[in-house]
Design an enzyme around this catalytic site. Sequence first.
Site, PDB file in Angstrom:
ATOM      1  N   ASP A  40       0.787  -1.322   0.015  1.00 26.28           N
ATOM      2  CA  ASP A  40       0.106   0.020  -0.075  1.00 26.28           C
ATOM      3  C   ASP A  40       0.996   1.033  -0.098  1.00 26.28           C
ATOM      4  O   ASP A  40       0.737   2.178   0.568  1.00 26.28           O
ATOM      5  CB  ASP A  40      -0.979  -0.201   1.159  1.00 26.28           C
ATOM      6  N   GLU A 215     -11.750   0.174  -3.336  1.00 24.96           N
ATOM      7  CA  GLU A 215     -11.319   0.586  -2.278  1.00 24.96           C
ATOM      8  C   GLU A 215     -10.144   1.649  -2.643  1.00 24.96           C
ATOM      9  O   GLU A 215      -9.749   1.769  -3.865  1.00 24.96           O
ATOM     10  CB  GLU A 215     -10.714  -0.368  -1.353  1.00 24.96           C
TER      11      GLU A 215
END
Length: 455
Positions: A40, A215
Amino acid sequence: MTKTFIKQNNLNLLLCLFAAFMAFPAWAQNPLIMDQFTADPTARVFNGRLYVFPSHDIVPPEGEGRAEWFNMADYHVFSSDNLTDWTDHGKILDQKDVSWADPEAYSMWAPDAVSKNGKYYFYFPTRIKGAGAGEKGFSIGVAIADKPDGPYTPQPNHIKGVEGIDPNVFIDKDGQAYLYWSRGEIYGVKLKDNMLELDSEIKTFEEIPQKGHIEGPFVFERNGTYYMTYPHVANNTERLEYGTSDNPMGPFRHKGVIMDESASGTWTNHHSIVNYKDQWYLFYHDNDLSPDFDKNRSIRADILFFEENGDIRKVIPTKRGIGTTSATAKIQIDRYSSKSNYGAASVFLDRLDPFKGWKVVLNKPNAWVRYNQVDLGIEGPGKVKIRARSLSGGAVALKLAGQDDRGFSEVTIQKGGEWDVFTAPVKNGATAVQDLIVQLISGDGVEVDWVQFEK
């Protein structure tokens, strides 16, 4: 979870403890970090240096966390000024440091960081104490620092009114800050100047494709166009998509795919896009160091280009990644830019310990790999060293792309099958930044770990 990865993570934990006391250099190429799992990545430019704020996949202590799920207890920050040599500044925040968070949730998921008012604001999601299962138990917190690498002080409360994960903060040219996040859908809101409170009604971006899991929003601006980018499971796993608008709060018109589903089958992808020294880059992740378990991931980066009309050109993942490699460094040619269609492959040095990295196997006549962007300097090297091995012996030629197939060095690899370092003179005065080709010219098979030049 296998014993192998538990053993690997024990080593990782020791390295992280060391990093807490002093910054130390990390790997280059893809994946960017080779001594721990990272995911991420949010890339930001502060004071002319590029910083990456990833999440940190770990194997939790026995009896804690969820063995077959994502487990993240803290955050590190990494930085570089050349996109090749990365420094781990150590741990900047732990789940046990956050007063409102569940200290045993292992849910310190995808973060972000921005600078405003002379301060650095680090946004992170995690589960609230006493919250039930599901994403409704998550909120977003803020930690503040005077420097990009911390130390960061978490605020006593999470952001009121926000439920969800994957915070992203975009600051427009007029100084207005916006917060985006996800929880089944993607949401956005204006932030007050203190960067801690909401300053508008929350908007749900219903114009973004609704079918399939979505997301990880990341918003940026280029030439007056606002880009909303996000991971989306349109088919089997997450691919990266985007839409554009003339307003940071949309509506965003869906434009296309930035990166296809991972060839490895990794279910997630999470990204950021940054301009550094007049070049755009895509930071993302895959499971390079954990091929059998896609909840332990590794951050990557590749160059990103725009079409003349502003559309994003699809990014094809590479092993080579970004940055220019010094010829005097150990050039990991297993992170090649391209290879021959036969007899060349990159495999783990030790399948039981992926953190040791990879090797190149050349086992067909004239098989080759090409490694882009090697800086040979102004004067050029005088000799080359290669760490290699071969059961029956062989030889490899070093060539520069585009030079009429002329080799500037040949290295003989003695038979025996044991790893050793072999040297040879460099014949021609190779200089400047070049693409290096390593080619098998004799023998049945040679394995190469790295190549390094000397004066």
